[in-house]
Design a protein around this motif. Structure first.
Motif, PDB file in Angstrom:
ATOM      1  N   GLN A  89       0.825  -1.204   0.000  1.00  0.00           N
ATOM      2  CA  GLN A  89       0.000   0.000   0.000  1.00  0.00           C
ATOM      3  C   GLN A  89       0.862   1.257   0.000  1.00  0.00           C
ATOM      4  OE1 GLN A  89      -2.481  -0.556   3.463  1.00  0.00           O
ATOM      5  NE2 GLN A  89      -4.033  -1.704   2.332  1.00  0.00           N
ATOM      6  N   LEU A  90       1.975   1.216   0.737  1.00  0.00           N
ATOM      7  CA  LEU A  90       2.894   2.356   0.741  1.00  0.00           C
ATOM      8  C   LEU A  90       3.506   2.567  -0.641  1.00  0.00           C
ATOM      9  CD1 LEU A  90       4.727   1.806   4.153  1.00  0.00           C
ATOM     10  CD2 LEU A  90       3.262   3.746   3.552  1.00  0.00           C
ATOM     11  N   TRP A  91       3.868   1.469  -1.285  1.00  0.00           N
ATOM     12  CA  TRP A  91       4.441   1.570  -2.628  1.00  0.00           C
ATOM     13  C   TRP A  91       3.446   2.212  -3.591  1.00  0.00           C
ATOM     14  CZ3 TRP A  91       9.175   0.114  -4.865  1.00  0.00           C
ATOM     15  CH2 TRP A  91       9.197   0.112  -6.276  1.00  0.00           C
ATOM     16  N   ALA A  92       2.186   1.828  -3.474  1.00  0.00           N
ATOM     17  CA  ALA A  92       1.148   2.353  -4.361  1.00  0.00           C
ATOM     18  C   ALA A  92       0.622   3.711  -3.907  1.00  0.00           C
ATOM     19  CB  ALA A  92      -0.015   1.366  -4.448  1.00  0.00           C
ATOM     20  N   ALA A  93       1.219   4.270  -2.838  1.00  0.00           N
ATOM     21  CA  ALA A  93       0.790   5.556  -2.283  1.00  0.00           C
ATOM     22  C   ALA A  93      -0.676   5.533  -1.861  1.00  0.00           C
ATOM     23  CB  ALA A  93       1.034   6.686  -3.278  1.00  0.00           C
ATOM     24  N   ALA A  94      -1.153   4.352  -1.452  1.00  0.00           N
ATOM     25  CA  ALA A  94      -2.534   4.228  -0.990  1.00  0.00           C
ATOM     26  C   ALA A  94      -2.691   4.716   0.444  1.00  0.00           C
ATOM     27  CB  ALA A  94      -3.001   2.780  -1.096  1.00  0.00           C
ATOM     28  N   VAL A  95      -1.595   4.720   1.200  1.00  0.00           N
ATOM     29  CA  VAL A  95      -1.607   5.264   2.560  1.00  0.00           C
ATOM     30  C   VAL A  95      -0.367   6.142   2.724  1.00  0.00           C
ATOM     31  CG1 VAL A  95      -2.857   3.303   3.529  1.00  0.00           C
ATOM     32  CG2 VAL A  95      -0.370   3.248   3.465  1.00  0.00           C
ATOM     33  N   PRO A  96      -0.453   7.209   3.561  1.00  0.00           N
ATOM     34  CA  PRO A  96       0.719   8.053   3.810  1.00  0.00           C
ATOM     35  C   PRO A  96       1.823   7.275   4.519  1.00  0.00           C
ATOM     36  CG  PRO A  96      -1.323   9.125   4.541  1.00  0.00           C
ATOM     37  CD  PRO A  96      -1.657   7.702   4.239  1.00  0.00           C
ATOM     38  N   LEU A  97       3.042   7.757   4.395  1.00  0.00           N
ATOM     39  CA  LEU A  97       4.195   7.076   4.972  1.00  0.00           C
ATOM     40  C   LEU A  97       4.055   6.931   6.487  1.00  0.00           C
ATOM     41  CD1 LEU A  97       7.002   5.848   4.614  1.00  0.00           C
ATOM     42  CD2 LEU A  97       7.969   8.150   4.828  1.00  0.00           C
ATOM     43  N   LYS A  98       3.640   7.999   7.166  1.00  0.00           N
ATOM     44  CA  LYS A  98       3.510   7.938   8.617  1.00  0.00           C
ATOM     45  C   LYS A  98       2.449   6.927   9.036  1.00  0.00           C
ATOM     46  CE  LYS A  98       2.557  10.775  12.700  1.00  0.00           C
ATOM     47  NZ  LYS A  98       2.237  12.139  13.202  1.00  0.00           N
ATOM     48  N   ALA A  99       1.301   6.945   8.349  1.00  0.00           N
ATOM     49  CA  ALA A  99       0.218   6.013   8.671  1.00  0.00           C
ATOM     50  C   ALA A  99       0.649   4.573   8.415  1.00  0.00           C
ATOM     51  CB  ALA A  99      -1.027   6.343   7.846  1.00  0.00           C
ATOM     52  N   GLY A 100       1.376   4.352   7.317  1.00  0.00           N
ATOM     53  CA  GLY A 100       1.857   3.007   7.020  1.00  0.00           C
ATOM     54  C   GLY A 100       2.828   2.516   8.073  1.00  0.00           C
ATOM     55  N   GLY A 101       3.739   3.393   8.509  1.00  0.00           N
ATOM     56  CA  GLY A 101       4.687   3.009   9.556  1.00  0.00           C
ATOM     57  C   GLY A 101       3.991   2.675  10.863  1.00  0.00           C
ATOM     58  N   LEU A 102       2.970   3.459  11.206  1.00  0.00           N
ATOM     59  CA  LEU A 102       2.212   3.179  12.425  1.00  0.00           C
ATOM     60  C   LEU A 102       1.466   1.854  12.322  1.00  0.00           C
ATOM     61  CD1 LEU A 102       0.780   6.727  13.258  1.00  0.00           C
ATOM     62  CD2 LEU A 102       2.530   5.463  14.528  1.00  0.00           C
ATOM     63  N   ARG A 103       0.932   1.548  11.146  1.00  0.00           N
ATOM     64  CA  ARG A 103       0.220   0.279  10.970  1.00  0.00           C
ATOM     65  C   ARG A 103       1.163  -0.909  11.117  1.00  0.00           C
ATOM     66  NH1 ARG A 103      -4.134   1.194   5.985  1.00  0.00           N
ATOM     67  NH2 ARG A 103      -5.105   3.080   6.871  1.00  0.00           N
ATOM     68  N   ILE A 104       2.363  -0.787  10.547  1.00  0.00           N
ATOM     69  CA  ILE A 104       3.334  -1.877  10.683  1.00  0.00           C
ATOM     70  C   ILE A 104       3.727  -2.051  12.148  1.00  0.00           C
ATOM     71  CG2 ILE A 104       5.685  -2.591  10.129  1.00  0.00           C
ATOM     72  CD1 ILE A 104       5.295  -1.340   7.365  1.00  0.00           C
ATOM     73  N   GLY A 105       3.926  -0.923  12.842  1.00  0.00           N
ATOM     74  CA  GLY A 105       4.223  -1.010  14.269  1.00  0.00           C
ATOM     75  C   GLY A 105       3.089  -1.661  15.045  1.00  0.00           C
ATOM     76  N   ALA A 106       1.847  -1.315  14.685  1.00  0.00           N
ATOM     77  CA  ALA A 106       0.679  -1.896  15.348  1.00  0.00           C
ATOM     78  C   ALA A 106       0.592  -3.400  15.083  1.00  0.00           C
ATOM     79  CB  ALA A 106      -0.590  -1.202  14.872  1.00  0.00           C
ATOM     80  N   GLN A 107       0.952  -3.809  13.885  1.00  0.00           N
ATOM     81  CA  GLN A 107       0.920  -5.238  13.544  1.00  0.00           C
ATOM     82  C   GLN A 107       1.920  -6.021  14.383  1.00  0.00           C
ATOM     83  OE1 GLN A 107       1.665  -4.657   9.412  1.00  0.00           O
ATOM     84  NE2 GLN A 107      -0.495  -4.411   8.879  1.00  0.00           N
ATOM     85  N   PHE A 108       3.125  -5.488  14.539  1.00  0.00           N
ATOM     86  CA  PHE A 108       4.118  -6.193  15.356  1.00  0.00           C
ATOM     87  C   PHE A 108       3.728  -6.169  16.836  1.00  0.00           C
ATOM     88  CE2 PHE A 108       6.952  -6.002  11.682  1.00  0.00           C
ATOM     89  CZ  PHE A 108       7.619  -7.212  11.797  1.00  0.00           C
ATOM     90  N   ALA A 109       3.145  -5.064  17.290  1.00  0.00           N
ATOM     91  CA  ALA A 109       2.682  -5.006  18.681  1.00  0.00           C
ATOM     92  C   ALA A 109       1.589  -6.041  18.923  1.00  0.00           C
ATOM     93  CB  ALA A 109       2.166  -3.600  18.998  1.00  0.00           C
ATOM     94  N   ALA A 110       0.664  -6.175  17.977  1.00  0.00           N
ATOM     95  CA  ALA A 110      -0.402  -7.165  18.105  1.00  0.00           C
ATOM     96  C   ALA A 110       0.163  -8.578  18.075  1.00  0.00           C
ATOM     97  CB  ALA A 110      -1.421  -6.980  16.979  1.00  0.00           C
ATOM     98  N   ALA A 111       1.210  -8.792  17.277  1.00  0.00           N
ATOM     99  CA  ALA A 111       1.845 -10.116  17.216  1.00  0.00           C
ATOM    100  C   ALA A 111       2.428 -10.499  18.574  1.00  0.00           C
ATOM    101  CB  ALA A 111       2.932 -10.125  16.143  1.00  0.00           C
ATOM    102  N   VAL A 112       3.069  -9.537  19.242  1.00  0.00           N
ATOM    103  CA  VAL A 112       3.638  -9.796  20.572  1.00  0.00           C
ATOM    104  C   VAL A 112       2.526 -10.037  21.584  1.00  0.00           C
ATOM    105  CG1 VAL A 112       4.997  -8.796  22.440  1.00  0.00           C
ATOM    106  CG2 VAL A 112       5.731  -8.479  20.075  1.00  0.00           C
ATOM    107  N   LEU A 113       1.463  -9.227  21.524  1.00  0.00           N
ATOM    108  CA  LEU A 113       0.336  -9.401  22.450  1.00  0.00           C
ATOM    109  C   LEU A 113      -0.334 -10.759  22.250  1.00  0.00           C
ATOM    110  CD1 LEU A 113      -1.314  -5.854  22.314  1.00  0.00           C
ATOM    111  CD2 LEU A 113      -0.081  -6.879  24.239  1.00  0.00           C
ATOM    112  N   ALA A 114      -0.468 -11.179  20.991  1.00  0.00           N
ATOM    113  CA  ALA A 114      -1.084 -12.472  20.705  1.00  0.00           C
ATOM    114  C   ALA A 114      -0.256 -13.608  21.290  1.00  0.00           C
ATOM    115  CB  ALA A 114      -1.245 -12.655  19.198  1.00  0.00           C
ATOM    116  N   ARG A 115       1.055 -13.515  21.152  1.00  0.00           N
ATOM    117  CA  ARG A 115       1.930 -14.553  21.716  1.00  0.00           C
ATOM    118  C   ARG A 115       1.793 -14.589  23.233  1.00  0.00           C
ATOM    119  NH1 ARG A 115       4.488 -19.226  20.083  1.00  0.00           N
ATOM    120  NH2 ARG A 115       6.220 -19.663  21.490  1.00  0.00           N
TER     121      ARG A 115
END
Length: 245
Positions: A89-115
Motif C-alpha cells: 500500500q505504501l508503494w502504491a501511495a494508498a496510505v501516507p508514509l507515517k500512517a503506514g509506519g504506524l500500521r506496521i508497528g501496530a501489527q508487530f505489537a499485536a503479534a507480541v500481544l497475541a503470543r
C-alpha cells in the motif's frame, strides 16, 4: 491427540475470533482495526501450529488451515494483517508514509500481544496440546538451507501478493475462497521447509525465540525475503506491466 483436546482447541479458536469481532463492532480506527485483525491471525495460528505439532493428521491440519483462512477473510475485510500488505500500500501511495509506519508497528505489537495471550491460555492447560507448550523455545521451523528458505519465503510472498492484486475485482465471497485455497496450497508445498509464513509479524509471533537466538538468519528469511517479494510484485505490477500492455 485426543478428540476432546481438538474440540477444546477449536472452541478456543472460535472464542478468539468472536472476541476480536466483538471488539471491532464499534468501528475502530484503521490503526486499532489492524491491531485487532493481526492479533486474531497470530493468536489463531499459534494454536493451529500447536495442534499440528501434536500429531494432528496432515489432511486435518490443511483442512483447518483452509477453514480458518476463510473465516479470517470473512471477518477481517479491509485489514492487511501483514506488514508486507502495508508495504504494498505504501508503494502504491494508498496510505501516507507515517500512517503506514504506524500500521506496521501496530501489527508487530499485536503479534507480541497475541503470543503473550496464548502463553497465558496455554499455562491453564485446558487442552491436551497445551501441556508443556510453554517450555518450547525455538522449535526451528527452518528444515532446509538458509538460501533455499530465503527463496521459498520470497517466492511465496510474491505469489500471494500477486494473487491479492489479481483477484481484487472478484466478488469478496469468491475471493476469500480463492485466497484460502492458495494459502493452503502454499502451506502444503512449503510448510515442512519454512512453515510457509510469508508474514513478518506472524513469523515473529510464532517463533520469537528463534529471532532471539539467531536474529540474522531469521530476519533474512522471515522479514527481508517476504518484503522483497512484495516489492518485486509491486514494481512489476505498477511499472513493467503497464508498459507492455
Amino acid at each position: 491427540m485426543a478428540v476432546g483436546g481438538l474440540w477444546v482447541s477449536l472452541l478456543l479458536l472460535a472464542g478468539i475470533v468472536a472476541l476480536c469481532r466483538l471488539a471491532a463492532r464499534r468501528r475502530p480506527g484503521a490503526l486499532l482495526a489492524e491491531m485487532l485483525s493481526t492479533f486474531q491471525i497470530c493468536a489463531c495460528t499459534n494454536e493451529l501450529c500447536l495442534l499440528a505439532a501434536a500429531e494432528l493428521q496432515p489432511r486435518a491440519a490443511l483442512t483447518l488451515t483452509y477453514g480458518f483462512t476463510v473465516l479470517h477473510g470473512w471477518t477481517l475485510a479491509g485489514s492487511t494483517c501483514n506488514p508486507c500488505g502495508t508495504l504494498q500500500q505504501l508503494w502504491a501511495a494508498a496510505v501516507p508514509l507515517k500512517a503506514g509506519g504506524l500500521r506496521i508497528g501496530a501489527q508487530f505489537a499485536a503479534a507480541v500481544l497475541a503470543r503473550g495471550f496464548m502463553h497465558l491460555v496455554w499455562s491453564l492447560e485446558i487442552a491436551e496440546p497445551h501441556s508443556g507448550a510453554l517450555w518450547q523455545r525455538c522449535s526451528d521451523p527452518l528444515q532446509t538451507t538458509e538460501a533455499q528458505a530465503f527463496f521459498i519465503e520470497l517466492l511465496f510472498s510474491a505469489v500471494f501478493q500477486l494473487a491479492v492484486l489479481q483477484l481484487h475485482t472478484i466478488h469478496p465471497n469468491l475471493r476469500v475462497h480463492f485466497i484460502a485455497l492458495l494459502i493452503t496450497m502454499l502451506v502444503y508445498a512449503g510448510g515442512n521447509l519454512t512453515g510457509a509464513i510469508f508474514n513478518p509479524a506472524l513469523a515473529f509471533s510464532l517463533h520469537p525465540y528463534c529471532f532471539y537466538d539467531n536474529f540474522l538468519s531469521y530476519s533474512l528469511v522471515y522479514w527481508i525475503a517476504p518484503c522483497l517479494g512484495t516489492i518485486l510484485v509491486a514494481f512489476v505490477w505498477d511499472e513493467i506491466l503497464p508498459r507492455i500492455s
